[in-house]
Structure formats: structure tokens, C-alpha cells
Design a protein around this motif. Structure first.
Motif, short mmCIF file in Angstrom:
data_model
loop_
_atom_site.label_atom_id
_atom_site.label_comp_id
_atom_site.label_asym_id
_atom_site.label_seq_id
_atom_site.Cartn_x
_atom_site.Cartn_y
_atom_site.Cartn_z
N THR A 15 -5.94 2.84 4.39
CA THR A 15 -5.12 2.86 5.61
C THR A 15 -3.83 2.06 5.46
O THR A 15 -2.91 2.23 6.24
N TRP A 16 -3.75 1.19 4.46
CA TRP A 16 -2.55 0.38 4.22
C TRP A 16 -1.51 1.10 3.38
O TRP A 16 -0.38 0.63 3.28
N ALA A 73 -0.29 7.70 -0.47
CA ALA A 73 -0.37 7.98 0.96
C ALA A 73 -0.26 9.47 1.24
O ALA A 73 -0.83 9.98 2.20
#
Length: 78
Positions: A15-16, A73
Motif C-alpha cells: 500500500t506504500w 505500484a
């Protein structure tokens, strides 16, 4: 013969990834912009090799890891 090993996990939570990508790319672009401004405004006699190498290495580090996290991502696992 095949032994069960532990699954490989990322040391950084998934999630980072987008946040790290944006911040590292932004920092890298700012450092590289300061490098270009330094090169354009200082005379050849006043330039410092140590400052140029440090700024270039710092920009390269942030742009490289920012690109890595941007790829991660977006789902491109490298």
C-alpha cells in the motif's frame, strides 16, 4: 526432494508503493533541477566536483527508486 520454503514478501507494504513513488520521484526531480540550475549559473572556475557528484548521485538514487516503486505500484513486478 522439494522442500517447502517460506514465501518471499516485500519489506515495504504494498500500500506504500504509490506514495513512495510520488515522493521519491518528486524529490529526485527537485534535486536534478537544482543540479541543472547549479550547472547553468556557476562559472567553470567556481564549480565543485564534490558537489556535482553528490547532487548527481542523490538525484540518481531518488529517481531510480522512485521509478522502481512507480513500476511496482502499476503492477509491473521487476
Amino acid at each position: 526432494m522439494g522442500s517447502k520454503g517460506a514465501a518471499i514478501t516485500s519489506p515495504v507494504p504494498v500500500t506504500w508503493y504509490p506514495t513512495l513513488a510520488i515522493f521519491m520521484l518528486a524529490i529526485g526531480l527537485m534535486v536534478s533541477a537544482s543540479f541543472f540550475i547549479y550547472e547553468a549559473t556557476s562559472s567553470r572556475r567556481n564549480r565543485s566536483l564534490a558537489k556535482e557528484l553528490t547532487t548527481g548521485a542523490l538525484a540518481s538514487f531518488f529517481l531510480g527508486f522512485g521509478s522502481l516503486f512507480m513500476l511496482l505500484a502499476s503492477g509491473v513486478y521487476v
